[in-house]
Design an enzyme around this catalytic site. Structure first.
Site, PDB file in Angstrom:
ATOM      1  N   GLU A 133     -13.168 -18.112 -21.865  1.00  0.00           N
ATOM      2  CA  GLU A 133     -12.735 -18.812 -20.659  1.00  0.00           C
ATOM      3  C   GLU A 133     -12.130 -17.881 -19.615  1.00  0.00           C
ATOM      4  OE1 GLU A 133     -10.372 -22.812 -19.277  1.00  0.00           O
ATOM      5  OE2 GLU A 133      -9.760 -21.895 -21.159  1.00  0.00           O
ATOM      6  N   GLU A 231      -9.494 -31.837 -17.667  1.00  0.00           N
ATOM      7  CA  GLU A 231      -8.305 -31.064 -18.005  1.00  0.00           C
ATOM      8  C   GLU A 231      -7.400 -31.001 -16.774  1.00  0.00           C
ATOM      9  OE1 GLU A 231      -7.561 -26.917 -20.376  1.00  0.00           O
ATOM     10  OE2 GLU A 231      -8.431 -26.782 -18.368  1.00  0.00           O
TER      11      GLU A 231
END
Length: 250
Positions: A133, A231
């Site tokens: 990520e 998120e």
């Protein structure tokens, strides 16, 4: 679009099981977790099975990939995370890569690739994908090593395994570089998961400057059939926002 709800973000001050139940009530079919090691996995597994929900992703135990001296610790944590994923029926492990060590970036890049290749070896023969990520370093994660999607995609090519892909966080990459739709279209084969939040602020998707209907349309057109993880940190009651999103874009 297939959504998953990041319980630790939307329900950070509430009970995990309550968040799982509200995900089902909102009409969304999957959840994901940041940490698993501080939760009752047995109860989570039982509840998600009862409600017929998927666990789209969980995080790996953290250790730096850009510091070679931490690779053994990272790989041991990955093994434990793989076992947790199997217990939850989860096929995606989210991995951060660590803070910039101050050494030349070329050395850190090489270390990251070496560590990811060793991780790929552990994942071969499984159905679990490791997701590296990139995060923005301008607002939320100062000092983090990997922010550029271009470098992340380069690492995926160097690793050369279907078991390692990029988690493309739309919020983070908007802050870092923008040019979202072109980057997504050109690199969809290297992307294994998405995260989404409003930008700026990291709140509901219909706040801020991002045109999510257009972005999601581009993702679908590119052939992506996986999950988009929600998120964000809600400003309104989480269930209200999830219902609205599921009704608008589902």
């Amino acid at each position: 679009m297939n959504y998953s709800v990041c319980i630790d973000a939307l329900y950070q001050r509430r009970n995990v099981l309550e968040g799982i139940r509200e995900t089902k009530e909102a009409g969304i079919g999957a959840i994901e977790l940041w940490s698993w090691w501080d939760k009752d996995l047995g109860r989570i597994a039982s509840e998600r099975e009862r409600l017929h929900l998927e666990v789209a992703a969980i995080c790996t135990k953290f250790a730096s990939l850009v510091d070679p001296s931490r690779h053994e610790v990272y790989l041991e944590g990955l093994k434990e995370s793989m076992e947790a994923a199997k217990r939850l029926g989860c096929r995606r492990l989210i991995s951060q890569v660590g803070a910039d060590t101050g050494r030349p970036r070329k050395e850190q890049h090489q270390a990251l690739c070496q560590g990811a290749k060793r991780a790929a070896e552990l994942l071969e023969g499984t159905d679990i994908t490791l997701l590296l990520e990139p995060l923005n370093t301008a607002v939320d994660h100062k000092g983090y090593y990997l922010s550029s999607s271009a470098e992340a995609f380069e690492i995926i090519e160097e690793v050369g395994s279907d078991r390692v892909k990029v988690l493309f966080d739309i919020y983070h990459q908007q802050i870092t570089e923008g040019d979202l739709i072109r980057n997504i279209r050109e690199n969809i084969a290297r992307i294994g998961h998405f995260h989404a939040a409003g930008c700026p602020g990291r709140h509901e998707l219909d706040t801020g400057e991002l045109n999510y209907p257009n972005i999601f349309h581009a993702i679908r057109e590119a052939g992506y059939t996986g999950y988009v993880g929600l998120e964000y940190f809600p400003e309104k009651p989480a269930l209200e926002g999830l219902r609205k999103l599921a009704g608008r874009c589902g």
